[in-house]
Enzyme design. Sequence first.
Site, PDB file in Angstrom:
ATOM      1  CD  GLU A 297      71.726  17.930  -4.848  1.00  0.00           C
ATOM      2  OE1 GLU A 297      72.406  18.279  -4.441  1.00  0.00           O
ATOM      3  OE2 GLU A 297      71.330  17.252  -5.773  1.00  0.00           O
TER       4      GLU A 297
ATOM      5  CG  ASP B 234      67.430  17.961  -7.453  1.00  0.00           C
ATOM      6  OD1 ASP B 234      68.200  18.660  -6.459  1.00  0.00           O
ATOM      7  OD2 ASP B 234      66.269  17.495  -6.597  1.00  0.00           O
TER       8      ASP B 234
END
Length: 650
Positions: free
Chosen positions: A326, A284
């Site tokens: 991401e 992330d």
Amino acid sequence: MYEQIAHSLLNDILNRIKPEIRDQDLRHFYTRLGANFYAIHSLFKNLYGDREDFDQQAQDLVETMARGYINRAPELRRLDLDREKDFNWFLSQEWVGMALYCDGFAGDLNGLQNKLSYFQELGVNLVHIMPLMRCPQDKSDGGYAVSDFRDINPAMGTMDDLGDLIAEMKQRDLLLVLDVVVNHTSDQHEWAQHAQAGEKTYQEYYYTFKNRDIPDMFEQSMPEVFPETAPGNFTWNNQMERWVMTVFNDYQWYLNYSNPAVFIEMLDIILYWANQGADILRLDAVAFLWKKIGSTCQNEREAHLILQLLKDCCQVTAPGVVFIAEAIVAPVEVIKYFGEDAVIAKECEIAYNATFMALLWDAVATKNARLLNQGIKNLPVKLDRATWLNYIRCHDDIGFGFDDRDILLCGYEPVSHRKFLVDYYTGQYEDSHAKGRPFGQNLKTGDTRISGALASLVGLEHALAENDEQAIHDSIKIILLLHSMIMAFGGIPLFYYGDAIGTLNDDSYLNDPNKMWDSRWVHRPAIDWQKAERRNLPDTVEFKIFSALKRMISVRKEVAVFADHNNRELIEVDNPHLFVFSRYHLRRPGERVLVVGNFSNKPQHLNLDNLDVKDACNRPMVDLYRGESPEIFKNSLVIPPFSFYWLSGG
Ligand code: GLC
């Protein structure tokens, strides 16, 4: 590569290695460590080489990898060996994914296990379960404020439940994607708690400052990610009496990767989840991993070095596991998360194709593919052994982050064009029935992003309320057109849960004080399984979408040229409403599929004379999706409104 310094350090490390590690059968581990150690050493030295305790840190790093390998179950080690042989496994056209919140989709992990046949019915075989790790209930940012990286949210179940689910997924050949939130922790995480209690070791896990001097310097160049709800990038902590860097929400503390202990902890966590049986890990917010005064603190070179190092280390312990980056950043930046100057991915094998996502939304709003064509023409070519995650929407907002130069080349003015898109998707534009909500409105920069369920953004919610048959029909066609694009483009298509049955906006978040200020919850629904049942009843909206997507998936899996080997050619055509590209086989000339999408609400023509169809596709053409030849009028292909073709030589 052999290099004396690295080799002699490795010898020292292995001589000192703890007996409980040395006594194990580590054959494959040693082979991989030998192969990767030069790179690992160079990267580790580059990042942390000026520290006095460098050798000790390097020792800890190797022991962390070794322990990860020792804890890796035999069947996962076998999978590693299989995937080492079949190293392009993730580029195959057979993978089709879905991202979902476990609670919204099925209540909890046991509920999800009971729903596995739903994926198989549709043809989905890669399931991204949104973050499951333990978070404070009230301040979780949808799972991205982790307070314990080694346990899961009790409302979802136990680690045993997860183990059962994973075992069954493996039996059914379903791949599992899990999140590792590498960039920050919750302020309730034990490291943050120790830091708040005044422990210097843990304060060094984060960016903390006794006064505003350095934070103010950072602020001069750092943009705000959640300007409405979390303005500024630092938060004062009373207990610690220090400022802490919190770029997202004030309870999300930024990890300090200039401290090798943080890197090693996070590697250990990554290997822990690899060893639970995750096939793919979504890392992330990777663009934010390194902070430098005077910069935006995004996409810094060191952020790439950290990812390369994570990849090299993970390859030693668990080479079967691949990473998703991401990084929702500009096209020229996102491409770097595969790694530069390489053939195989050096960082993450997979990255979100946010550019394509945003361009598709532009095409829907403008009803033409001008910017889509322009943006894709300028999408940098990626590495051979790396792939895109192509998606229409995900759990986050939709940002219109395409390149200003591309907007200008299409004859639009960037600021007013983006304003048009925001107006369009929030339903303020006269011609629009979209029901999006603004997100992240920034009064300083004028930037706004959009929340909203796919079906509501393309007008289905409005059309159903009005009982307007034509508008219902058109919205469904747009939903299918968008899916046909992500399915054919090259990469792994990632559906968003609920979209296959036309789920609309869900306003229940407005009643929850922890969510009401974050409009992204409007598209994080609880699935209504009674509505989902209607997918079996012909003539319902659910049936029309679900059965069409099911067919698309099964066709995709049969078409070898849909595997991603950088085998796509954009075809420039005169008609601005069309997006046309061909997918071809690298070794079997003539094996091609011509993909045509019409984003207009009127039928469009594609003049086959001007198109090098000999190259693009041999006639007679057959649309693989419908299994029939398309209509051709005076040597022009006729494409009905909001329709697509996947054409192959007959
Ligand atoms: C990632 C997540 C997003 C979250 C952010 C901060 O971008 O996708 O949902 O808000 O990280 O944690």
